[in-house]
Scaffold this motif. Structure first.
Motif, PDB file in Angstrom:
ATOM      1  N   GLY A  55       0.816  -1.216   0.000  1.00  0.00           N
ATOM      2  CA  GLY A  55       0.000   0.000   0.000  1.00  0.00           C
ATOM      3  C   GLY A  55       0.847   1.261   0.000  1.00  0.00           C
ATOM      4  O   GLY A  55       0.611   2.183  -0.790  1.00  0.00           O
ATOM      5  N   VAL A  56       1.849   1.321   0.885  1.00  0.00           N
ATOM      6  CA  VAL A  56       2.730   2.491   0.931  1.00  0.00           C
ATOM      7  C   VAL A  56       3.485   2.642  -0.390  1.00  0.00           C
ATOM      8  O   VAL A  56       3.603   3.745  -0.932  1.00  0.00           O
ATOM      9  CB  VAL A  56       3.716   2.381   2.112  1.00  0.00           C
ATOM     10  N   ALA A  59       1.279   4.076  -3.079  1.00  0.00           N
ATOM     11  CA  ALA A  59       1.064   5.513  -2.886  1.00  0.00           C
ATOM     12  C   ALA A  59       2.245   6.304  -3.430  1.00  0.00           C
ATOM     13  O   ALA A  59       2.073   7.311  -4.143  1.00  0.00           O
ATOM     14  CB  ALA A  59       0.839   5.816  -1.407  1.00  0.00           C
ATOM     15  N   ASN A  88      -5.011  -3.298   0.974  1.00  0.00           N
ATOM     16  CA  ASN A  88      -4.245  -2.084   1.287  1.00  0.00           C
ATOM     17  C   ASN A  88      -3.806  -1.351   0.023  1.00  0.00           C
ATOM     18  O   ASN A  88      -3.712  -0.126   0.003  1.00  0.00           O
ATOM     19  CB  ASN A  88      -3.014  -2.429   2.114  1.00  0.00           C
ATOM     20  N   ALA A  92      -4.847   2.534  -0.526  1.00  0.00           N
ATOM     21  CA  ALA A  92      -3.835   3.582  -0.713  1.00  0.00           C
ATOM     22  C   ALA A  92      -4.087   4.366  -1.997  1.00  0.00           C
ATOM     23  O   ALA A  92      -4.012   5.602  -2.012  1.00  0.00           O
ATOM     24  CB  ALA A  92      -2.444   2.963  -0.739  1.00  0.00           C
ATOM     25  N   ARG A  95      -6.897   6.799  -1.754  1.00  0.00           N
ATOM     26  CA  ARG A  95      -6.510   8.008  -1.027  1.00  0.00           C
ATOM     27  C   ARG A  95      -5.726   8.973  -1.902  1.00  0.00           C
ATOM     28  O   ARG A  95      -5.753  10.191  -1.680  1.00  0.00           O
ATOM     29  CB  ARG A  95      -5.683   7.634   0.205  1.00  0.00           C
ATOM     30  N   ALA A 110       1.092  10.586   0.608  1.00  0.00           N
ATOM     31  CA  ALA A 110       1.884   9.356   0.684  1.00  0.00           C
ATOM     32  C   ALA A 110       2.678   9.306   1.989  1.00  0.00           C
ATOM     33  O   ALA A 110       2.755   8.259   2.650  1.00  0.00           O
ATOM     34  CB  ALA A 110       2.814   9.258  -0.517  1.00  0.00           C
ATOM     35  N   LEU A 113       0.332   8.553   4.833  1.00  0.00           N
ATOM     36  CA  LEU A 113      -0.027   7.135   4.853  1.00  0.00           C
ATOM     37  C   LEU A 113       1.065   6.314   5.527  1.00  0.00           C
ATOM     38  O   LEU A 113       0.778   5.429   6.350  1.00  0.00           O
ATOM     39  CB  LEU A 113      -0.266   6.654   3.423  1.00  0.00           C
ATOM     40  N   TRP A 114       2.297   6.590   5.200  1.00  0.00           N
ATOM     41  CA  TRP A 114       3.424   5.861   5.799  1.00  0.00           C
ATOM     42  C   TRP A 114       3.470   6.100   7.308  1.00  0.00           C
ATOM     43  O   TRP A 114       3.661   5.161   8.097  1.00  0.00           O
ATOM     44  CB  TRP A 114       4.725   6.298   5.122  1.00  0.00           C
ATOM     45  N   SER A 255      -7.563  -0.865   8.144  1.00  0.00           N
ATOM     46  CA  SER A 255      -7.583  -0.546   6.718  1.00  0.00           C
ATOM     47  C   SER A 255      -7.536  -1.807   5.858  1.00  0.00           C
ATOM     48  O   SER A 255      -7.809  -1.752   4.655  1.00  0.00           O
ATOM     49  CB  SER A 255      -6.407   0.368   6.355  1.00  0.00           C
TER      50      SER A 255
END
Length: 330
Positions: A55-56, A59, A88, A92, A95, A110, A113-114, A255
């Motif tokens: 996910g990260v 992003a 995830n 991400a 978002r 981003a 999110l991290w 999430s």
């Protein structure tokens, strides 16, 4: 505890560096990623893996798309197609969509999110540690390498060991990709936690002998009733733990719950190349041309769960009510 994170971002150079998890534990090799297209390929090839880390990375893939002047809709499409099971990834990218065309806003989202991943996993580790003791068994890899934070299931194990609650960890090798043998064992060794690697088919033997006090695993996607997808082999562990009366926990950020799914029947299951079953590190272990099947995940019914470890605490049955309360869906 020293953490080996799966990525780092060089904002000045516009490069997102991925630790190539295919090469661990023998080598620590960093791969530069400069475009969303390269990020999608890296996720697909499992240079980076683990639901929160994917996910990260996705992003930041959209941040790179802005920097590289890529078509943003196409970048989003490529990233969404990279791996289908972990929710995830889609969370991400959803978002990031409001920031299309805004590099600064995209980068800030981003980074946020991290940060949230790290904060959430600190809480998951603290809550999860409270229910673990003695000898714990885990499957696949759910530490910082899989998340970019502190880890989910493995984060809880590490914290429980720090508190003196867990004395030993059984590490499933996690065939066919060997995330347990290559990554979880690597992280536990670096952390100084007593642990032993076992083949996946040894878990029932240990449970029968009374050598497993709890099982805790991660989650790639959970339905609202508590059914969840995780690395292939998780379902078998859940059945074994249930038969032997051993507590079985799933650890995840909220999430990772898909509010569109009432049950696990709708979770898409990724099928990966059969060569990952017939070969290990490029070496054949089956007759040439012999067919193989490789579903990368399975779905565990919620009835086998003792509890769900989240950043808001431990959720207990009935899970449909507990998850809706935690998500604020009532």
């Amino acid at each position: 505890m020293e953490r080996l994170l799966p990525f780092r971002f060089d904002e000045e150079e516009g490069v997102f560096w991925l630790l190539d998890q295919r090469r661990l534990p023998q080598e620590e090799v960093w791969v530069p990623v400069r475009t969303a297209q390269e990020m999608a390929q890296a996720i697909r090839d499992m240079v980076v893996r683990g639901a929160p880390a994917i996910g990260v990375s996705a992003a930041f893939g959209m941040v790179l798309a802005h920097m590289a002047g890529e078509d943003l809709e196409e970048a989003d499409r490529l990233l969404r197609q990279s791996r289908p099971t972990a929710v995830n990834l889609f969370h991400a990218l959803d978002r990031m969509r409001p920031h299309f065309g805004d590099l600064k806003g995209s980068l800030e989202e981003a980074k946020a999110l991290w940060r949230e991943v790290e904060e959430t996993e600190r809480a998951i580790s603290q809550h999860g540690a409270k229910v673990l003791k003695g000898q714990v068994l885990t499957h696949c890899n759910t530490g910082p390498l899989a998340t970019g934070g502190w880890g989910t299931a493995l984060g809880a194990i590490l914290e429980a060991h720090r508190q003196g609650r867990v004395c030993h960890v059984w590490v499933d090798e996690t065939r066919p990709y060997l995330q347990g043998a290559r990554l979880t064992a690597f992280e536990l060794m670096r952390a100084g936690v007593p642990a032993t690697l076992i083949a996946d088919n040894m878990a029932g033997f240990l449970m029968q002998r009374g050598q497993v006090d709890a099982v805790i695993v991660g989650v790639d996607r959970m339905a609202l009733n508590g059914d969840f997808a995780n690395k292939i082999g998780t379902y078998a562990l859940a059945v074994l733990a249930h038969h032997h009366g051993i507590p079985f926990y799933a650890a995840l950020p909220l999430s990772s719950v898909d509010p569109r799914l009432e049950t696990g029947q709708g979770i898409p299951i990724e099928e990966r190349p059969p060569e990952e079953v017939t070969h290990v590190r490029g070496l054949p272990i089956a007759p040439p041309g012999f067919p193989a099947y490789h579903p990368a995940f399975d779905v565990t019914p919620h009835r086998f769960l003792t509890g769900i470890v989240t950043e808001k605490g431990i959720l207990y049955p009935p899970f449909d009510e507990a998850l809706r309360d935690a998500l604020g869906l009532h």
